[in-house]
Design a protein around this motif. Sequence first.
Motif, PDB file in Angstrom:
ATOM      1  N   GLY A 198      65.806  11.755  32.021  1.00 28.14           N
ATOM      2  CA  GLY A 198      67.071  11.199  32.473  1.00 28.14           C
ATOM      3  C   GLY A 198      67.337   9.865  31.814  1.00 28.14           C
ATOM      4  N   LYS A 199      68.282   9.134  32.350  1.00 29.85           N
ATOM      5  CA  LYS A 199      68.650   7.827  31.821  1.00 29.85           C
ATOM      6  C   LYS A 199      68.590   6.791  32.932  1.00 29.85           C
ATOM      7  CE  LYS A 199      71.437   9.521  28.030  1.00 29.85           C
ATOM      8  NZ  LYS A 199      70.584   9.134  26.936  1.00 29.85           N
ATOM      9  N   ASN A 200      68.320   5.542  32.539  1.00 34.81           N
ATOM     10  CA  ASN A 200      68.317   4.476  33.530  1.00 34.81           C
ATOM     11  C   ASN A 200      69.747   3.982  33.743  1.00 34.81           C
ATOM     12  OD1 ASN A 200      68.947   2.754  31.402  1.00 34.81           O
ATOM     13  ND2 ASN A 200      66.953   1.786  31.341  1.00 34.81           N
ATOM     14  N   ALA A 201      69.917   2.960  34.547  1.00 34.21           N
ATOM     15  CA  ALA A 201      71.250   2.446  34.875  1.00 34.21           C
ATOM     16  C   ALA A 201      71.983   1.899  33.656  1.00 34.21           C
ATOM     17  CB  ALA A 201      71.145   1.371  35.944  1.00 34.21           C
ATOM     18  N   GLY A 234      59.569  -0.524  36.310  1.00 35.66           N
ATOM     19  CA  GLY A 234      58.271  -0.267  36.914  1.00 35.66           C
ATOM     20  C   GLY A 234      58.240   0.996  37.742  1.00 35.66           C
ATOM     21  N   PRO A 235      57.263   1.099  38.642  1.00 36.67           N
ATOM     22  CA  PRO A 235      57.039   2.313  39.423  1.00 36.67           C
ATOM     23  C   PRO A 235      58.221   2.773  40.268  1.00 36.67           C
ATOM     24  CG  PRO A 235      55.154   0.856  39.608  1.00 36.67           C
ATOM     25  CD  PRO A 235      56.231   0.091  38.890  1.00 36.67           C
ATOM     26  N   SER A 236      59.115   1.889  40.598  1.00 39.66           N
ATOM     27  CA  SER A 236      60.266   2.301  41.416  1.00 39.66           C
ATOM     28  C   SER A 236      61.217   3.219  40.657  1.00 39.66           C
ATOM     29  CB  SER A 236      61.030   1.072  41.909  1.00 39.66           C
ATOM     30  OG  SER A 236      61.620   0.395  40.812  1.00 39.66           O
ATOM     31  N   SER A 237      61.032   3.346  39.345  1.00 41.96           N
ATOM     32  CA  SER A 237      61.943   4.158  38.534  1.00 41.96           C
ATOM     33  C   SER A 237      61.360   5.507  38.143  1.00 41.96           C
ATOM     34  CB  SER A 237      62.306   3.391  37.268  1.00 41.96           C
ATOM     35  OG  SER A 237      61.153   3.243  36.446  1.00 41.96           O
ATOM     36  N   VAL A 253      61.229   6.971  29.724  1.00 42.61           N
ATOM     37  CA  VAL A 253      60.090   7.153  28.836  1.00 42.61           C
ATOM     38  C   VAL A 253      59.095   8.119  29.479  1.00 42.61           C
ATOM     39  CG1 VAL A 253      58.166   5.967  27.706  1.00 42.61           C
ATOM     40  CG2 VAL A 253      60.377   4.824  27.931  1.00 42.61           C
ATOM     41  N   PRO A 254      58.662   9.173  28.742  1.00 41.86           N
ATOM     42  CA  PRO A 254      57.677  10.081  29.321  1.00 41.86           C
ATOM     43  C   PRO A 254      56.287   9.451  29.381  1.00 41.86           C
ATOM     44  CG  PRO A 254      58.163  10.713  27.073  1.00 41.86           C
ATOM     45  CD  PRO A 254      59.089   9.582  27.413  1.00 41.86           C
ATOM     46  N   VAL A 255      55.529   9.775  30.422  1.00 40.92           N
ATOM     47  CA  VAL A 255      54.132   9.362  30.539  1.00 40.92           C
ATOM     48  C   VAL A 255      53.316  10.652  30.482  1.00 40.92           C
ATOM     49  CG1 VAL A 255      52.382   8.321  32.016  1.00 40.92           C
ATOM     50  CG2 VAL A 255      54.674   7.330  31.902  1.00 40.92           C
ATOM     51  N   TYR A 256      52.431  10.726  29.493  1.00 42.18           N
ATOM     52  CA  TYR A 256      51.654  11.934  29.269  1.00 42.18           C
ATOM     53  C   TYR A 256      50.338  11.898  30.030  1.00 42.18           C
ATOM     54  CZ  TYR A 256      55.001  12.784  25.565  1.00 42.18           C
ATOM     55  OH  TYR A 256      56.154  12.994  24.863  1.00 42.18           O
ATOM     56  N   SER A 266      47.737  23.861  20.824  1.00 42.05           N
ATOM     57  CA  SER A 266      49.115  23.979  20.368  1.00 42.05           C
ATOM     58  C   SER A 266      49.718  22.630  19.988  1.00 42.05           C
ATOM     59  CB  SER A 266      49.976  24.618  21.454  1.00 42.05           C
ATOM     60  OG  SER A 266      50.059  23.747  22.569  1.00 42.05           O
ATOM     61  N   GLY A 267      49.026  21.529  20.304  1.00 38.66           N
ATOM     62  CA  GLY A 267      49.560  20.212  19.991  1.00 38.66           C
ATOM     63  C   GLY A 267      50.519  19.692  21.051  1.00 38.66           C
ATOM     64  N   LYS A 268      50.802  20.497  22.069  1.00 37.93           N
ATOM     65  CA  LYS A 268      51.703  20.070  23.151  1.00 37.93           C
ATOM     66  C   LYS A 268      50.936  19.231  24.158  1.00 37.93           C
ATOM     67  CE  LYS A 268      55.547  22.267  22.154  1.00 37.93           C
ATOM     68  NZ  LYS A 268      56.839  21.673  22.072  1.00 37.93           N
ATOM     69  N   ARG A 269      51.575  18.178  24.633  1.00 37.83           N
ATOM     70  CA  ARG A 269      50.965  17.309  25.639  1.00 37.83           C
ATOM     71  C   ARG A 269      51.716  17.486  26.945  1.00 37.83           C
ATOM     72  NH1 ARG A 269      51.527  11.699  22.927  1.00 37.83           N
ATOM     73  NH2 ARG A 269      50.349  10.984  24.708  1.00 37.83           N
ATOM     74  N   LYS A 270      51.003  17.425  28.060  1.00 35.22           N
ATOM     75  CA  LYS A 270      51.630  17.598  29.369  1.00 35.22           C
ATOM     76  C   LYS A 270      52.213  16.268  29.841  1.00 35.22           C
ATOM     77  CE  LYS A 270      50.861  19.041  34.053  1.00 35.22           C
ATOM     78  NZ  LYS A 270      49.888  19.326  35.086  1.00 35.22           N
ATOM     79  N   ILE A 271      53.492  16.299  30.189  1.00 34.78           N
ATOM     80  CA  ILE A 271      54.168  15.118  30.718  1.00 34.78           C
ATOM     81  C   ILE A 271      53.964  15.077  32.225  1.00 34.78           C
ATOM     82  CG2 ILE A 271      56.402  14.006  31.076  1.00 34.78           C
ATOM     83  CD1 ILE A 271      57.289  15.251  28.410  1.00 34.78           C
ATOM     84  N   LEU A 272      53.454  13.938  32.709  1.00 39.47           N
ATOM     85  CA  LEU A 272      53.258  13.770  34.147  1.00 39.47           C
ATOM     86  C   LEU A 272      54.550  13.384  34.849  1.00 39.47           C
ATOM     87  CD1 LEU A 272      49.870  11.840  34.315  1.00 39.47           C
ATOM     88  CD2 LEU A 272      50.302  14.244  34.836  1.00 39.47           C
ATOM     89  N   TYR A 273      55.262  12.427  34.269  1.00 41.34           N
ATOM     90  CA  TYR A 273      56.524  11.961  34.844  1.00 41.34           C
ATOM     91  C   TYR A 273      57.257  11.117  33.812  1.00 41.34           C
ATOM     92  CZ  TYR A 273      53.629   7.815  35.771  1.00 41.34           C
ATOM     93  OH  TYR A 273      52.781   6.753  35.648  1.00 41.34           O
ATOM     94  N   TYR A 274      58.460  10.711  34.145  1.00 40.01           N
ATOM     95  CA  TYR A 274      59.290   9.846  33.312  1.00 40.01           C
ATOM     96  C   TYR A 274      59.532   8.558  34.081  1.00 40.01           C
ATOM     97  CZ  TYR A 274      60.247  14.150  30.788  1.00 40.01           C
ATOM     98  OH  TYR A 274      60.110  15.302  30.068  1.00 40.01           O
ATOM     99  N   TRP A 275      59.714   7.453  33.351  1.00 38.69           N
ATOM    100  CA  TRP A 275      59.972   6.198  34.040  1.00 38.69           C
ATOM    101  C   TRP A 275      60.653   5.198  33.128  1.00 38.69           C
ATOM    102  CZ3 TRP A 275      56.373   1.630  34.706  1.00 38.69           C
ATOM    103  CH2 TRP A 275      55.630   1.399  33.570  1.00 38.69           C
ATOM    104  N   ASP A 276      61.156   4.132  33.731  1.00 37.98           N
ATOM    105  CA  ASP A 276      61.745   3.014  33.000  1.00 37.98           C
ATOM    106  C   ASP A 276      60.729   1.884  33.057  1.00 37.98           C
ATOM    107  OD1 ASP A 276      63.096   0.811  32.068  1.00 37.98           O
ATOM    108  OD2 ASP A 276      64.888   1.153  33.269  1.00 37.98           O
ATOM    109  N   PRO A 277      60.044   1.573  31.936  1.00 35.41           N
ATOM    110  CA  PRO A 277      59.013   0.536  31.942  1.00 35.41           C
ATOM    111  C   PRO A 277      59.533  -0.838  32.350  1.00 35.41           C
ATOM    112  CG  PRO A 277      59.010   1.731  29.856  1.00 35.41           C
ATOM    113  CD  PRO A 277      60.183   2.194  30.635  1.00 35.41           C
ATOM    114  N   MET A 278      60.829  -1.068  32.194  1.00 33.45           N
ATOM    115  CA  MET A 278      61.388  -2.369  32.567  1.00 33.45           C
ATOM    116  C   MET A 278      61.501  -2.506  34.082  1.00 33.45           C
ATOM    117  SD  MET A 278      64.215  -2.619  29.526  1.00 33.45           S
ATOM    118  CE  MET A 278      64.994  -4.066  30.156  1.00 33.45           C
TER     119      MET A 278
END
Length: 80
Positions: free
Chosen positions: A59-62, A50-53, A68-71, A36-48
């Motif tokens: 959602g949105k960061n501060a 790091g893992p704490s986000s 950013v989604p991580v597939y 179908s061309g759909k990719r599974k998103i594992l989680y979302y994060w703020d690359p700036m």
Amino acid sequence: MHPQVIQDHPGICPICHMKLVPLNVNSDAEAGNSSSGKRKILYYWDPMLGPSSIAHAPGKNAMGMDLVPVYEDEQSAGRR
């Protein structure tokens, strides 16, 4: 290098000042990630931040920027 930097024209990354490379939007379909061309998103994060986000929903960061989604097919190590 900075997936949050997307422009509709050639240019330079405002963060690291490297030349931007074209984004191939058809690469997922060509790679055969799914029928179908759909990719599974594992989680979302703020690359700036790091893992704490890491978040499990969009959602949105501060600063008000979208997380950013991580597939699944991008995940190479670490959290699963």
